[in-house]
Design an enzyme around this catalytic site. Structure first.
Site, mmCIF file in Angstrom:
data_model
loop_
_atom_site.group_PDB
_atom_site.id
_atom_site.type_symbol
_atom_site.label_atom_id
_atom_site.label_comp_id
_atom_site.label_asym_id
_atom_site.label_seq_id
_atom_site.Cartn_x
_atom_site.Cartn_y
_atom_site.Cartn_z
ATOM 1 C CG ASP A 21 -2.072 0.928 1.124
ATOM 2 O OD1 ASP A 21 -2.301 1.465 0.030
ATOM 3 O OD2 ASP A 21 -2.753 1.152 2.145
ATOM 4 C CG HIS A 38 0.639 2.149 -9.284
ATOM 5 N ND1 HIS A 38 0.350 1.781 -7.997
ATOM 6 C CD2 HIS A 38 -0.455 2.832 -9.733
ATOM 7 C CE1 HIS A 38 -0.874 2.208 -7.679
ATOM 8 N NE2 HIS A 38 -1.364 2.864 -8.713
ATOM 9 C CG LEU A 132 9.862 -16.706 -3.570
ATOM 10 C CD1 LEU A 132 9.499 -16.823 -2.101
ATOM 11 C CD2 LEU A 132 10.321 -15.273 -3.882
#
Ligand code: FPP
Length: 253
Positions: A21, A38, A132
């Site tokens: 956020d 962004h 991962l």
């Protein structure tokens, strides 16, 4: 020397979930357009993915676009979708090289065709990777996911494949989009909001929650290590008493 030296390597959370956020606020504070935030957020994504791979986190789930985000101004939605496509296209070779396996959860078919195509290719290209697991939550919301799971379960009951009386929480979890992954032990939300915002509501039942005022574009390796350090200082009781947990710990030493 960073915080890594003070982290117990044997107690790294297996699964970390993140609400990224603050991109918009970060950009506004710099007199820039929200989309700039962004773009900078992608730099943090890269850094956090690399750090998780390096320290042995096995699953990293990123809330990249919520069901509610479709209600943002159309230009911002378009810019986010374009950024997603370009980022996946640009980074997929690096993911492959770094042994990262990509997964997507959410209402996949609601994404633009070009996103679906790019994501499908990237998921396919990394399917053999064993390091991962990077899980992107896209057009995702927990209530949507739980409703979909309930519908699938009802269909299985109707066709005789499932039985209402034998349903338990573990079995219900198999109907969720996250059925292949363990529950997150740690959930991080950046940018100072203390909410879960329709994110992994079922899966976060016992997760430790970590909130930081740092905006996502500023959240980098050291911030992640501090979150893990904080997590390692918590006592995870799962409804038991502190005494029971301590007794179990000494029994295992
Ligand atoms: C929240 O900040 C962030 C988003 C809704 C999008 C997150 C997307 C990225 C970090 C880039 C794309 C990611 C990948 C994985 C390629 P906000 O816009 O709500 O910020 P604000 O609360 O300050 O307005």
């Amino acid at each position: 020397m960073d915080t890594l030296h003070s982290i117990d390597k044997s107690r790294i959370p297996q699964h970390i979930a993140v609400i990224m956020d603050g991109n918009g606020r970060w950009a506004k504070e710099r007199g820039q357009d929200r989309v700039y935030g962004h773009h900078e957020g992608v730099v943090s994504v890269r850094d956090i993915v690399n750090t998780c791979g390096e320290i042995g986190v096995q699953y990293l789930t990123l809330y990249a676009f919520s069901t509610e985000n479709w209600n943002r101004p159309q230009e911002e939605v378009n810019a986010l979708m374009e950024l997603l496509v370009n980022t996946i296209r640009k980074e997929v070779e690096e993911l492959k090289k770094n042994n990262v396996r990509l997964h997507v959860i959410g209402d996949f078919l609601s994404l633009p065709d070009i996103c679906q195509k790019e994501l499908n290719e990237a998921v396919e290209m990394t399917v053999m990777n064993t390091g991962l697991n990077l899980i992107l939550a896209l057009s995702y919301s927990s209530r949507w996911e739980i409703m979909e799971a309930a519908k699938k379960f009802a269909v299985d009951v109707q066709s005789g494949k499932a039985d209402i009386d034998s349903l338990d929480d573990e079995q219900f979890a198999k109907y969720l989009t996250t059925s292949a992954f363990p529950d997150p032990e740690l959930m991080i939300r950046t940018s100072g909001e203390h909410r879960i915002s329709n994110y992994l509501l079922y899966q976060l039942a016992y997760a430790e929650l970590y909130f930081t005022p740092v905006h996502w574009p500023d959240f980098r390796r050291e911030n992640l290590l501090l979150a893990i350090q904080d997590y390692q200082q918590r006592e995870r009781r799962f409804g038991k008493t502190s005494e029971q947990i301590q007794k179990n710990l000494t029994r295992h030493v």
